[in-house]
Design a protein around this motif. Structure first.
Motif, short mmCIF file in Angstrom:
data_model
loop_
_atom_site.label_atom_id
_atom_site.label_comp_id
_atom_site.label_asym_id
_atom_site.label_seq_id
_atom_site.Cartn_x
_atom_site.Cartn_y
_atom_site.Cartn_z
N LEU A 1 1.00 4.35 -2.78
CA LEU A 1 0.88 5.77 -2.43
C LEU A 1 2.13 6.55 -2.83
N LYS B 1 1.84 8.42 -6.03
CA LYS B 1 0.82 9.46 -6.12
C LYS B 1 1.37 10.77 -5.56
N LEU C 1 0.83 -1.20 0.00
CA LEU C 1 0.00 0.00 0.00
C LEU C 1 0.87 1.26 0.00
N VAL D 1 -7.15 6.34 -4.05
CA VAL D 1 -6.67 5.05 -3.54
C VAL D 1 -7.49 4.63 -2.32
N TYR D 2 -7.74 5.59 -1.44
CA TYR D 2 -8.53 5.30 -0.22
C TYR D 2 -9.91 4.78 -0.58
N LEU D 3 -10.57 5.41 -1.52
CA LEU D 3 -11.91 4.99 -1.92
C LEU D 3 -11.88 3.61 -2.56
N HIS D 4 -10.82 3.34 -3.33
CA HIS D 4 -10.73 2.04 -3.98
C HIS D 4 -10.45 0.93 -2.97
N ILE D 5 -9.67 1.22 -1.95
CA ILE D 5 -9.43 0.21 -0.91
C ILE D 5 -10.76 -0.13 -0.23
N LYS D 6 -11.55 0.87 0.08
CA LYS D 6 -12.85 0.63 0.69
C LYS D 6 -13.72 -0.21 -0.26
N TRP E 1 -4.41 10.32 -3.56
CA TRP E 1 -4.45 9.54 -2.33
C TRP E 1 -5.90 9.22 -1.96
N GLU E 2 -6.80 10.20 -2.14
CA GLU E 2 -8.20 9.97 -1.84
C GLU E 2 -8.78 8.90 -2.76
N ILE F 1 -6.14 -6.14 -1.10
CA ILE F 1 -5.23 -5.00 -1.12
C ILE F 1 -4.10 -5.25 -2.13
#
Length: 242
Positions: free
Chosen positions: A14, A17, A10, A26-31, A23-24, A50
């Protein structure tokens, strides 16, 4: 359970990026990946998702190069010069990625460097500085599992040690790339006392676990692979890069 690997991978994603919006994303895609489909309570399921994100985040031209690493057995040190040549033979190294003055081998090493930056492969650097930076590379077991899973999903690669099994599969599930892993006990099965016809295969890799039996493999009927374009024979005798 693979959690340290997931954290490092992870971080590798990041590190590529450079803006908050990325970064946001990536965060949304992890969720999304952690919440998609059935909820898996075991840590291994979340870890694999992940790791899959690291694959999906790759530039399109790097994805086949990564999947190709699945041909090598677990814990096997991959000689980088040989790997670059195979990528080139497979047509996976794009001339469009060449920078002025670069050779195709330079482009291939840059591809591998991208996997290193993203923490998707482990490498050993050359002890003495030279034209090439990396001596060898290897995959973590969980990353190799990802390679094999995605290779199957995309009909990119099939790894097997039994030609009879390959021949019995339907044409829809066949891959153009085939890996056969052989030992001294198994190798006589593929000496041409019995005709084998696998006409669809375009890329064939033999992983020989007992190098002294290399000459027996040479008598295999490669002529039955009518569409073969790439033949790679890997001798898997343990070696040191020192």
């Amino acid at each position: 359970g693979g959690l340290p690997l997931a954290v490092v991978v992870l971080g590798g994603i990041l590190s590529t990026k450079h803006h908050f919006s990325e970064w946001e994303f990536v965060y949304l895609h992890i969720k999304f990946y952690l919440g998609r489909g059935e909820r898996i309570g075991q840590r291994e399921g979340e870890i694999q998702r992940i790791l899959a994100l690291s694959y999906y985040d790759l530039p399109y031209q790097l994805k086949p190069c990564f999947l190709y690493l699945g041909i090598y057995p677990e814990d096997h040190d991959i000689r980088t010069d040989s790997l670059y040549q195979i990528w080139m033979a497979e047509g996976m190294v794009s001339k469009e990625d060449q920078i002025e003055g670069e050779s195709m081998m330079d482009v291939a090493e840059r591809y591998l460097g991208e996997f290193v930056k993203r923490c998707m492969v482990q490498v050993k650097l050359k002890e003495e500085p030279g034209y090439r930076k990396f001596e060898s590379c290897r995959l973590h077991d969980l990353m190799r599992d990802l390679c094999l899973a995605k290779g199957r999903d995309e009909n990119f690669l099939k790894v097997n040690d039994n030609l009879d099994v390959i021949e019995s599969t339907s044409s829809a599930s066949r891959s153009d790339r085939l890996v056969i892993s052989l030992s001294s006990v198994e190798i006589p099965k593929y000496v041409p006392h019995k005709k084998k016809t696998i006409r669809h295969v375009r890329s064939l890799t033999f992983c020989i676990r007992d190098p002294p039996y290399y000459d027996r493999l040479a008598r295999t009927r490669f002529s039955n692979f009518r569409k073969l374009r790439v033949l790679n024979i890997e001798r898997l005798r343990p070696y040191s890069v020192d």
